[in-house]
Design a protein around this motif. Structure first.
Motif, PDB file in Angstrom:
ATOM      1  N   LEU A  29       0.828  -1.202   0.000  1.00  0.00           N
ATOM      2  CA  LEU A  29       0.000   0.000   0.000  1.00  0.00           C
ATOM      3  C   LEU A  29       0.870   1.263   0.000  1.00  0.00           C
ATOM      4  O   LEU A  29       0.602   2.211  -0.744  1.00  0.00           O
ATOM      5  N   ILE A  30       1.910   1.256   0.804  1.00  0.00           N
ATOM      6  CA  ILE A  30       2.829   2.397   0.848  1.00  0.00           C
ATOM      7  C   ILE A  30       3.543   2.562  -0.490  1.00  0.00           C
ATOM      8  O   ILE A  30       3.679   3.674  -1.002  1.00  0.00           O
ATOM      9  N   LEU A  31       3.957   1.452  -1.078  1.00  0.00           N
ATOM     10  CA  LEU A  31       4.623   1.488  -2.380  1.00  0.00           C
ATOM     11  C   LEU A  31       3.695   2.057  -3.453  1.00  0.00           C
ATOM     12  O   LEU A  31       4.128   2.830  -4.310  1.00  0.00           O
ATOM     13  N   MET A  32       2.423   1.738  -3.412  1.00  0.00           N
ATOM     14  CA  MET A  32       1.461   2.266  -4.384  1.00  0.00           C
ATOM     15  C   MET A  32       1.278   3.775  -4.230  1.00  0.00           C
ATOM     16  O   MET A  32       1.188   4.502  -5.222  1.00  0.00           O
ATOM     17  N   PHE A  33       1.231   4.283  -2.998  1.00  0.00           N
ATOM     18  CA  PHE A  33       1.118   5.724  -2.792  1.00  0.00           C
ATOM     19  C   PHE A  33       2.355   6.458  -3.303  1.00  0.00           C
ATOM     20  O   PHE A  33       2.247   7.525  -3.912  1.00  0.00           O
ATOM     21  N   VAL A  34       3.525   5.893  -3.084  1.00  0.00           N
ATOM     22  CA  VAL A  34       4.762   6.509  -3.580  1.00  0.00           C
ATOM     23  C   VAL A  34       4.765   6.524  -5.107  1.00  0.00           C
ATOM     24  O   VAL A  34       5.121   7.533  -5.729  1.00  0.00           O
ATOM     25  N   ALA A  35       4.361   5.426  -5.717  1.00  0.00           N
ATOM     26  CA  ALA A  35       4.311   5.358  -7.182  1.00  0.00           C
ATOM     27  C   ALA A  35       3.303   6.366  -7.735  1.00  0.00           C
ATOM     28  O   ALA A  35       3.573   7.033  -8.738  1.00  0.00           O
ATOM     29  N   MET A  36       2.135   6.497  -7.104  1.00  0.00           N
ATOM     30  CA  MET A  36       1.131   7.469  -7.552  1.00  0.00           C
ATOM     31  C   MET A  36       1.673   8.891  -7.463  1.00  0.00           C
ATOM     32  O   MET A  36       1.401   9.713  -8.344  1.00  0.00           O
ATOM     33  N   TYR A  37       2.419   9.187  -6.421  1.00  0.00           N
ATOM     34  CA  TYR A  37       2.975  10.526  -6.269  1.00  0.00           C
ATOM     35  C   TYR A  37       3.924  10.841  -7.416  1.00  0.00           C
ATOM     36  O   TYR A  37       3.830  11.892  -8.041  1.00  0.00           O
ATOM     37  N   PHE A  38       4.851   9.927  -7.712  1.00  0.00           N
ATOM     38  CA  PHE A  38       5.855  10.205  -8.736  1.00  0.00           C
ATOM     39  C   PHE A  38       5.310  10.089 -10.153  1.00  0.00           C
ATOM     40  O   PHE A  38       5.828  10.725 -11.064  1.00  0.00           O
ATOM     41  N   LEU A  39       4.274   9.305 -10.371  1.00  0.00           N
ATOM     42  CA  LEU A  39       3.747   9.131 -11.718  1.00  0.00           C
ATOM     43  C   LEU A  39       2.591  10.058 -12.066  1.00  0.00           C
ATOM     44  O   LEU A  39       2.376  10.344 -13.240  1.00  0.00           O
ATOM     45  N   MET A  40       1.858  10.551 -11.073  1.00  0.00           N
ATOM     46  CA  MET A  40       0.684  11.359 -11.378  1.00  0.00           C
ATOM     47  C   MET A  40       0.692  12.734 -10.726  1.00  0.00           C
ATOM     48  O   MET A  40       0.482  13.737 -11.402  1.00  0.00           O
ATOM     49  N   ILE A  41       0.920  12.803  -9.454  1.00  0.00           N
ATOM     50  CA  ILE A  41       0.771  14.068  -8.729  1.00  0.00           C
ATOM     51  C   ILE A  41       1.918  15.026  -9.041  1.00  0.00           C
ATOM     52  O   ILE A  41       1.701  16.197  -9.350  1.00  0.00           O
ATOM     53  N   ARG A  42       3.143  14.556  -8.986  1.00  0.00           N
ATOM     54  CA  ARG A  42       4.305  15.424  -9.204  1.00  0.00           C
ATOM     55  C   ARG A  42       4.339  16.011 -10.617  1.00  0.00           C
ATOM     56  O   ARG A  42       4.562  17.213 -10.768  1.00  0.00           O
ATOM     57  N   PRO A  43       4.117  15.234 -11.694  1.00  0.00           N
ATOM     58  CA  PRO A  43       4.094  15.847 -13.029  1.00  0.00           C
ATOM     59  C   PRO A  43       2.975  16.873 -13.203  1.00  0.00           C
ATOM     60  O   PRO A  43       3.158  17.876 -13.888  1.00  0.00           O
ATOM     61  N   GLN A  44       1.817  16.621 -12.590  1.00  0.00           N
ATOM     62  CA  GLN A  44       0.711  17.574 -12.688  1.00  0.00           C
ATOM     63  C   GLN A  44       1.072  18.893 -12.003  1.00  0.00           C
ATOM     64  O   GLN A  44       0.756  19.975 -12.510  1.00  0.00           O
ATOM     65  N   MET A  45       1.735  18.821 -10.856  1.00  0.00           N
ATOM     66  CA  MET A  45       2.164  20.038 -10.160  1.00  0.00           C
ATOM     67  C   MET A  45       3.193  20.797 -10.997  1.00  0.00           C
ATOM     68  O   MET A  45       3.183  22.027 -11.045  1.00  0.00           O
TER      69      MET A  45
END
Length: 111
Positions: A29-45
């Motif tokens: 679960l923690i690994l999935m949140f980290v992956a979501m941050y680097f693949l979706m949230i960070r590029p959008q920001m």
């Protein structure tokens, strides 16, 4: 007599204490949140930051493309709105946030 007893093995993560059990249960679960941050949230920001700097750098005479696909040259600028000249003497007022791209100088030679 002829059949021997079968005993179950213990879980190797249980011997590590509570830490191994925690990582085993919540690690994915923690690994999935980290992956979501680097693949979706960070590029959008990053894209939002680039859009904001582009809107702040708009100046009179810049050639732009709006979200609706209208090409024109900026003739007036206010805090929230731009007046874009889309043809000789034809002007249109749009919101600053509708500008999607700034074109290189000289792209619109027909104006």
């Amino acid at each position: 007599m002829f059949i021997s007893n079968a005993y179950a093995q213990s879980n190797p993560l249980e011997s590590l204490g509570g830490a191994g059990g925690f990582l085993g249960q919540y690690g994915f679960l923690i690994l999935m949140f980290v992956a979501m941050y680097f693949l979706m949230i960070r590029p959008q920001m990053k894209r939002a930051k680039e859009q904001k700097t582009m809107m702040e750098a708009l100046a009179k005479g810049d050639e732009v493309v709006t979200a609706g696909g209208v090409l024109g040259r900026i003739s007036k600028i206010s805090d929230l709105y731009l007046t874009i000249e889309i043809s000789n003497g034809v002007e249109m007022t749009v919101q600053k946030s509708s500008v999607t791209m700034v074109l290189p100088k000289g792209t619109l030679k027909a104006l």
